[in-house]
Design a protein around this motif. Structure first.
Motif, short mmCIF file in Angstrom:
data_model
loop_
_atom_site.label_atom_id
_atom_site.label_comp_id
_atom_site.label_asym_id
_atom_site.label_seq_id
_atom_site.Cartn_x
_atom_site.Cartn_y
_atom_site.Cartn_z
N UNK A 1 0.77 -0.61 -0.11
CA UNK A 1 0.16 0.38 -0.05
C UNK A 1 0.82 1.10 -0.21
N UNK A 2 2.11 0.80 0.67
CA UNK A 2 2.54 2.30 0.78
C UNK A 2 3.38 2.26 -0.08
N UNK A 3 4.08 1.06 -1.68
CA UNK A 3 5.03 1.46 -3.15
C UNK A 3 3.66 2.31 -3.41
N UNK A 4 2.37 2.28 -3.15
CA UNK A 4 1.27 3.09 -4.47
C UNK A 4 0.75 3.53 -3.29
N UNK A 5 1.76 4.25 -3.08
CA UNK A 5 1.34 5.87 -2.76
C UNK A 5 0.08 6.07 -1.66
N UNK A 6 -0.40 4.88 -1.06
CA UNK A 6 -1.41 5.03 0.03
C UNK A 6 -1.24 6.06 1.39
N UNK A 7 -2.67 5.98 1.94
CA UNK A 7 -2.62 6.42 3.20
C UNK A 7 -2.97 5.07 3.96
N UNK A 8 -1.43 4.50 4.57
CA UNK A 8 -1.91 3.83 5.28
C UNK A 8 -2.37 3.60 7.50
N UNK A 9 -3.78 3.37 7.55
CA UNK A 9 -3.86 3.72 9.03
C UNK A 9 -3.80 2.23 9.65
N UNK A 10 -2.95 2.20 10.57
CA UNK A 10 -2.91 1.04 11.33
C UNK A 10 -3.24 0.92 12.56
N UNK A 11 -4.83 0.21 13.26
CA UNK A 11 -4.79 0.56 14.59
C UNK A 11 -4.10 -0.62 15.34
N UNK A 12 -3.66 -0.76 16.49
CA UNK A 12 -3.14 -1.60 17.11
C UNK A 12 -3.14 -1.49 18.80
N UNK A 13 -3.09 -2.51 19.20
CA UNK A 13 -3.99 -2.45 20.78
C UNK A 13 -2.68 -1.82 22.16
N UNK A 14 -1.95 -1.40 21.40
CA UNK A 14 -0.75 -1.56 22.89
C UNK A 14 0.20 -0.12 22.70
N UNK A 15 1.22 -0.17 22.45
CA UNK A 15 2.52 0.07 22.19
C UNK A 15 3.34 -0.47 21.91
N UNK A 16 3.30 -1.89 22.63
CA UNK A 16 4.15 -2.68 22.14
C UNK A 16 4.28 -3.17 20.48
N UNK A 17 2.96 -2.98 20.07
CA UNK A 17 2.54 -3.85 18.83
C UNK A 17 2.56 -2.35 18.18
N UNK A 18 3.59 -1.49 18.24
CA UNK A 18 3.17 -0.29 17.01
C UNK A 18 4.92 -0.23 16.75
N UNK A 19 5.52 -1.44 17.08
CA UNK A 19 7.13 -1.57 16.92
C UNK A 19 7.11 -2.55 15.73
N UNK A 20 6.17 -3.55 15.07
CA UNK A 20 5.78 -4.02 14.03
C UNK A 20 6.21 -2.94 12.65
N UNK A 21 5.55 -1.59 13.02
CA UNK A 21 5.47 -0.53 11.86
C UNK A 21 6.94 -0.34 11.47
N UNK A 22 7.82 -0.30 12.79
CA UNK A 22 9.05 -0.35 12.28
C UNK A 22 9.61 -0.76 10.95
N UNK A 23 8.98 -2.28 10.79
CA UNK A 23 9.59 -2.77 9.20
C UNK A 23 9.02 -2.63 8.43
N UNK A 24 7.71 -1.45 8.09
CA UNK A 24 6.93 -1.30 7.40
C UNK A 24 7.68 -0.10 6.42
N UNK A 25 8.09 0.61 7.72
CA UNK A 25 8.14 2.15 7.55
C UNK A 25 9.47 2.09 6.04
N UNK A 26 10.79 1.43 6.67
CA UNK A 26 11.89 1.57 5.77
C UNK A 26 11.56 1.40 3.67
N UNK A 27 10.43 1.08 4.33
CA UNK A 27 10.07 0.54 2.39
C UNK A 27 10.11 2.11 1.76
N UNK A 28 10.53 1.62 0.20
CA UNK A 28 9.98 2.94 -1.13
C UNK A 28 9.11 3.63 -1.43
#
Length: 234
Positions: A25-52
Motif C-alpha cells: 500500500x505504501x509503495x502505491x502511495x496510499x495513506x495506511x492507517x494501522x490501529x494497534x492494541x498497545x505501544x508494543x504492537x506499534x514496534x512492527x511498524x518499523x518494519x514497514x516504514x523503510x519501504x520506498x
C-alpha cells in the motif's frame, strides 16, 4: 483506480503477511492507517516504514474488541481524512495448537475477543463508514485452509471458520450496495504462487488487492467464489 492518496485501514495481524500488505500500500502511495492494541504492537511498524514509496503510515492506539473506542477512532479517521477508501481485515486466528479439551478458559476468551469480536468490530465499523460515504472496498483475508491442516489447532480452526461464516453474512447484507467486498482465501503453505483450488500464496496478495481495487477481477473468480449469489449458501 490508483491508490495514490487513498485512505487504507489495516486491522488484525501484525505478522509477515500484514507487513507485506502494508508495504504494498505504501509503495502505491496510499495513506495506511494501522490501529494497534498497545505501544508494543506499534514496534512492527518499523518494519514497514523503510519501504520506498511516497505513501504515509499513521498509527493509532485502538483496542478493536472495544467497539466504542474503535468507533471513536473510526470517526476520527473520517474527520481527518474525509473517508475510508479501502479496509483490510487480516486476522490469522489463534496460535494455540492444543485440542479443545486442553484449552484454558482464558485462552478461549482471548481468542473470541481478538479473533471473533475484533473481526466483527472491524467489519461493522468499516461498512458503517463506507455506507455513509457511499464509497469503499472491504477485503477480508481467509486463513482457514492453513489452520485445517494442523489437526490439533482446534481453536484456530473454530475461530477462522466463525470469521468465514460472519463474512458470508456481512456480504449478504452488503451485496446490493455500491460497496465492493472480497473475501480472499490464502494458504501460506502453498508451494508456488499460482492460484489453485481457490487459494493463493501470500506473495500474491499485494498484486491481487491492487487488481481488485482497479476493478480487474478477470481470472480471479475462483479465489472468492461464494461472493456470487449462486454460491452464497456454500
Amino acid at each position: 483506480m490508483s491508490l495514490k492518496n487513498k485512505v487504507a485501514v489495516l486491522t488484525g495481524s501484525t505478522g509477515a503477511i500484514a507487513i507485506s500488505i502494508a508495504q504494498m500500500l505504501l509503495k502505491e502511495s496510499a495513506v495506511v492507517i494501522v490501529p494497534a492494541k498497545s505501544a508494543k504492537d506499534l514496534l512492527w511498524v518499523k518494519q514497514i516504514e523503510a519501504v520506498t514509496g511516497s505513501g504515509s503510515i499513521v498509527t493509532l492506539l485502538a483496542d478493536y474488541p472495544d467497539f466504542y473506542r474503535a468507533e471513536e477512532i473510526t470517526d476520527d479517521i473520517i474527520s481527518r481524512f474525509g473517508k475510508i477508501d479501502l479496509s483490510i481485515a487480516c486476522f490469522e486466528g489463534s496460535a494455540l495448537t492444543r485440542p479443545l479439551s486442553q484449552i484454558e478458559i482464558t485462552d478461549w476468551e482471548y481468542t473470541i475477543e481478538q479473533n471473533i469480536t475484533a473481526f466483527f468490530v472491524a467489519a461493522r465499523l468499516s461498512f458503517s463508514s463506507m455506507k455513509k460515504s457511499r464509497h469503499g472496498m472491504f477485503i477480508s483475508i481467509d486463513f482457514t485452509s492453513h489452520a485445517i491442516k494442523t489437526t490439533e489447532a482446534k481453536l484456530a480452526r473454530l475461530s477462522l471458520c466463525m470469521q468465514k461464516e460472519m463474512a458470508k453474512m456481512f456480504y449478504e447484507e452488503m451485496k446490493n450496495t455500491n460497496m465492493k467486498y472480497y473475501h480472499l482465501y490464502v494458504d501460506p503453505d502453498k508451494k508456488n504462487s499460482k492460484a489453485q483450488n481457490n487459494y493463493i500464496h501470500p506473495d500474491e496478495l499485494g498484486t491481487l488487492i491492487l487488481d481488485l481495487y482497479d476493478g480487474n477481477t478477470k481470472g480471479h473468480d475462483m479465489l472468492f467464489q461464494w461472493m456470487h449469489n449462486k454460491h452464497i449458501n456454500q
